[in-house]
Design a protein around this motif. Sequence first.
Motif, PDB file in Angstrom:
ATOM      1  N   SER A  41       0.830  -1.200   0.000  1.00  0.00           N
ATOM      2  CA  SER A  41       0.000   0.000   0.000  1.00  0.00           C
ATOM      3  C   SER A  41       0.868   1.255   0.000  1.00  0.00           C
ATOM      4  CB  SER A  41      -0.901  -0.001   1.239  1.00  0.00           C
ATOM      5  OG  SER A  41      -1.651   1.193   1.313  1.00  0.00           O
ATOM      6  N   GLY A  42       0.505   2.216  -0.858  1.00  0.00           N
ATOM      7  CA  GLY A  42       1.190   3.498  -0.880  1.00  0.00           C
ATOM      8  C   GLY A  42       2.611   3.462  -1.403  1.00  0.00           C
ATOM      9  N   LYS A  43       2.939   2.507  -2.251  1.00  0.00           N
ATOM     10  CA  LYS A  43       4.303   2.372  -2.778  1.00  0.00           C
ATOM     11  C   LYS A  43       4.463   2.984  -4.173  1.00  0.00           C
ATOM     12  CE  LYS A  43       5.853  -0.026   0.728  1.00  0.00           C
ATOM     13  NZ  LYS A  43       6.849   0.544   1.669  1.00  0.00           N
ATOM     14  N   TYR A  44       3.449   3.667  -4.662  1.00  0.00           N
ATOM     15  CA  TYR A  44       3.495   4.326  -5.974  1.00  0.00           C
ATOM     16  C   TYR A  44       3.699   3.330  -7.118  1.00  0.00           C
ATOM     17  CZ  TYR A  44       4.008   8.477  -3.076  1.00  0.00           C
ATOM     18  OH  TYR A  44       3.814   9.450  -2.127  1.00  0.00           O
ATOM     19  N   PHE A  45       3.149   2.152  -6.973  1.00  0.00           N
ATOM     20  CA  PHE A  45       3.269   1.158  -8.037  1.00  0.00           C
ATOM     21  C   PHE A  45       2.435   1.576  -9.244  1.00  0.00           C
ATOM     22  CE2 PHE A  45       4.984  -3.174  -6.632  1.00  0.00           C
ATOM     23  CZ  PHE A  45       5.950  -2.584  -5.836  1.00  0.00           C
ATOM     24  N   SER A  46       3.086   1.549 -10.407  1.00  0.00           N
ATOM     25  CA  SER A  46       2.404   1.823 -11.666  1.00  0.00           C
ATOM     26  C   SER A  46       2.711   0.675 -12.629  1.00  0.00           C
ATOM     27  CB  SER A  46       2.854   3.168 -12.228  1.00  0.00           C
ATOM     28  OG  SER A  46       2.067   3.530 -13.347  1.00  0.00           O
ATOM     29  N   THR A  47       2.824   0.960 -13.924  1.00  0.00           N
ATOM     30  CA  THR A  47       2.944  -0.112 -14.919  1.00  0.00           C
ATOM     31  C   THR A  47       4.206  -0.948 -14.741  1.00  0.00           C
ATOM     32  OG1 THR A  47       1.750   1.292 -16.489  1.00  0.00           O
ATOM     33  CG2 THR A  47       2.883  -0.627 -17.378  1.00  0.00           C
ATOM     34  N   ASP A  48       5.359  -0.303 -14.669  1.00  0.00           N
ATOM     35  CA  ASP A  48       6.617  -1.054 -14.567  1.00  0.00           C
ATOM     36  C   ASP A  48       6.670  -1.873 -13.284  1.00  0.00           C
ATOM     37  OD1 ASP A  48       7.401  -0.029 -16.958  1.00  0.00           O
ATOM     38  OD2 ASP A  48       8.901   1.358 -16.154  1.00  0.00           O
ATOM     39  N   GLU A  49       6.308  -1.246 -12.174  1.00  0.00           N
ATOM     40  CA  GLU A  49       6.373  -1.945 -10.889  1.00  0.00           C
ATOM     41  C   GLU A  49       5.405  -3.129 -10.853  1.00  0.00           C
ATOM     42  OE1 GLU A  49       7.796   2.186 -10.454  1.00  0.00           O
ATOM     43  OE2 GLU A  49       5.980   1.301 -11.292  1.00  0.00           O
ATOM     44  N   THR A  50       4.225  -2.940 -11.426  1.00  0.00           N
ATOM     45  CA  THR A  50       3.246  -4.023 -11.463  1.00  0.00           C
ATOM     46  C   THR A  50       3.729  -5.162 -12.351  1.00  0.00           C
ATOM     47  OG1 THR A  50       1.473  -2.397 -11.167  1.00  0.00           O
ATOM     48  CG2 THR A  50       0.830  -4.584 -11.913  1.00  0.00           C
ATOM     49  N   THR A  51       4.382  -4.821 -13.448  1.00  0.00           N
ATOM     50  CA  THR A  51       4.942  -5.843 -14.336  1.00  0.00           C
ATOM     51  C   THR A  51       6.000  -6.670 -13.611  1.00  0.00           C
ATOM     52  OG1 THR A  51       4.546  -4.460 -16.285  1.00  0.00           O
ATOM     53  CG2 THR A  51       6.160  -6.234 -16.508  1.00  0.00           C
ATOM     54  N   ILE A  52       6.883  -5.996 -12.895  1.00  0.00           N
ATOM     55  CA  ILE A  52       7.930  -6.695 -12.135  1.00  0.00           C
ATOM     56  C   ILE A  52       7.303  -7.580 -11.064  1.00  0.00           C
ATOM     57  CG2 ILE A  52       9.879  -6.359 -10.563  1.00  0.00           C
ATOM     58  CD1 ILE A  52      10.371  -3.677 -12.145  1.00  0.00           C
ATOM     59  N   LEU A  53       6.298  -7.051 -10.378  1.00  0.00           N
ATOM     60  CA  LEU A  53       5.597  -7.828  -9.353  1.00  0.00           C
ATOM     61  C   LEU A  53       4.976  -9.086  -9.946  1.00  0.00           C
ATOM     62  CD1 LEU A  53       4.277  -8.161  -6.514  1.00  0.00           C
ATOM     63  CD2 LEU A  53       2.408  -6.707  -7.355  1.00  0.00           C
ATOM     64  N   SER A  54       4.337  -8.950 -11.083  1.00  0.00           N
ATOM     65  CA  SER A  54       3.632 -10.083 -11.692  1.00  0.00           C
ATOM     66  C   SER A  54       4.583 -11.188 -12.141  1.00  0.00           C
ATOM     67  CB  SER A  54       2.804  -9.604 -12.888  1.00  0.00           C
ATOM     68  OG  SER A  54       3.640  -9.225 -13.970  1.00  0.00           O
ATOM     69  N   ARG A  55       5.860 -10.848 -12.347  1.00  0.00           N
ATOM     70  CA  ARG A  55       6.854 -11.822 -12.813  1.00  0.00           C
ATOM     71  C   ARG A  55       7.711 -12.385 -11.683  1.00  0.00           C
ATOM     72  NH1 ARG A  55       9.278  -8.330 -17.942  1.00  0.00           N
ATOM     73  NH2 ARG A  55       7.378  -8.315 -19.229  1.00  0.00           N
ATOM     74  N   TYR A  56       7.466 -11.940 -10.475  1.00  0.00           N
ATOM     75  CA  TYR A  56       8.324 -12.294  -9.336  1.00  0.00           C
ATOM     76  C   TYR A  56       7.842 -13.613  -8.724  1.00  0.00           C
ATOM     77  CZ  TYR A  56      11.165 -11.393  -5.157  1.00  0.00           C
ATOM     78  OH  TYR A  56      12.096 -11.461  -4.143  1.00  0.00           O
ATOM     79  N   GLU A  57       8.609 -14.662  -8.894  1.00  0.00           N
ATOM     80  CA  GLU A  57       8.175 -16.005  -8.516  1.00  0.00           C
ATOM     81  C   GLU A  57       7.894 -16.155  -7.026  1.00  0.00           C
ATOM     82  OE1 GLU A  57      10.540 -19.203  -9.963  1.00  0.00           O
ATOM     83  OE2 GLU A  57      10.909 -18.250 -11.909  1.00  0.00           O
TER      84      GLU A  57
END
Length: 304
Positions: A41-57
């Motif tokens: 929460s409140g980490k300023y996640f946008s497109t790039d951060e969400t992409t990295i999150l989605s790929r993080y095993e």
Amino acid sequence: MGIIRGGNAEYENTLPSLEGKALQVEETIRQALDNTTLNLSGKYFSTDETTILSRYEQIESVKSLNLSDNRIGNLELKILCGSPFLKNLEELHLGLNFITDEGVTELARSEGLKNLRVLSLNDNRLTDVSIAEIVKLPGFGNIEILNLGWNQIGNGTARALGETRTLVKLKCLDLERNYIDNEGIIELLKANSLNSLEELNLSSNKLGDAGAKALASAENFPSLRVLRLSDNNFGDVGAKALAEFAGFACLTELHLGRNYFTQDGANSLLKKFANINTLVLTEGTENIPGRVNFSNPDLIRPRQ
């Protein structure tokens, strides 16, 4: 990293690539990960951060993901829904973001998120168009807690909730600060699949006396324990209707502050609900016309 020229100056573009961001974002995820809970929460996640999150095993074990108060829009939500590592997710908190109808429809149809039990979509940009569709989709069949507060929804959503046969496990429904009036309440009360509902938040809607009276005839919420009706523009007529209702046998909390009833209506309520754990008739502001249509949970106090 490229070269940017401006005027007579020449300097390097220091904006990192997706790969360049990965190490920093992954470290943020590692620090926020607590067993099966990931609070971003409140980490300023946008497109790039969400992409990295989605790929993080390492998020494969996560059951509760909090992405509230970020920069999550439809594209970011689509990226999340496509992650192969979120299939064990049971709780998803997306409040205070930029999601519209298109994004929520994508979420509801996602094959990878069918285990969701808790879904928070409060304070986004949702309308009746998407909510009326998604509450009927099989993908929402396991939802127990649904937060749709602070959006742009109204009677269309209430009607869809009254018609759905999907939300049979729903225990907590939050519709705070929307646009549901007495006609919407009548539609909501037609529901046959909400018998498990234990908490209902309708604070800061537009029920009026007619809506309060309609709610006081409800026969299909036998398990309701918590009811929030603060700031709904009803007076003594609505208050007395609630006080005269023979239902609400399981009720332990009733919140009615910031309405227009007088001491006469309050006395009826005090007599009827004298033995419940929490009865809130005022919430730090006068019950007078012209007050701001605003809901603040911090003002709620148990009856002494």
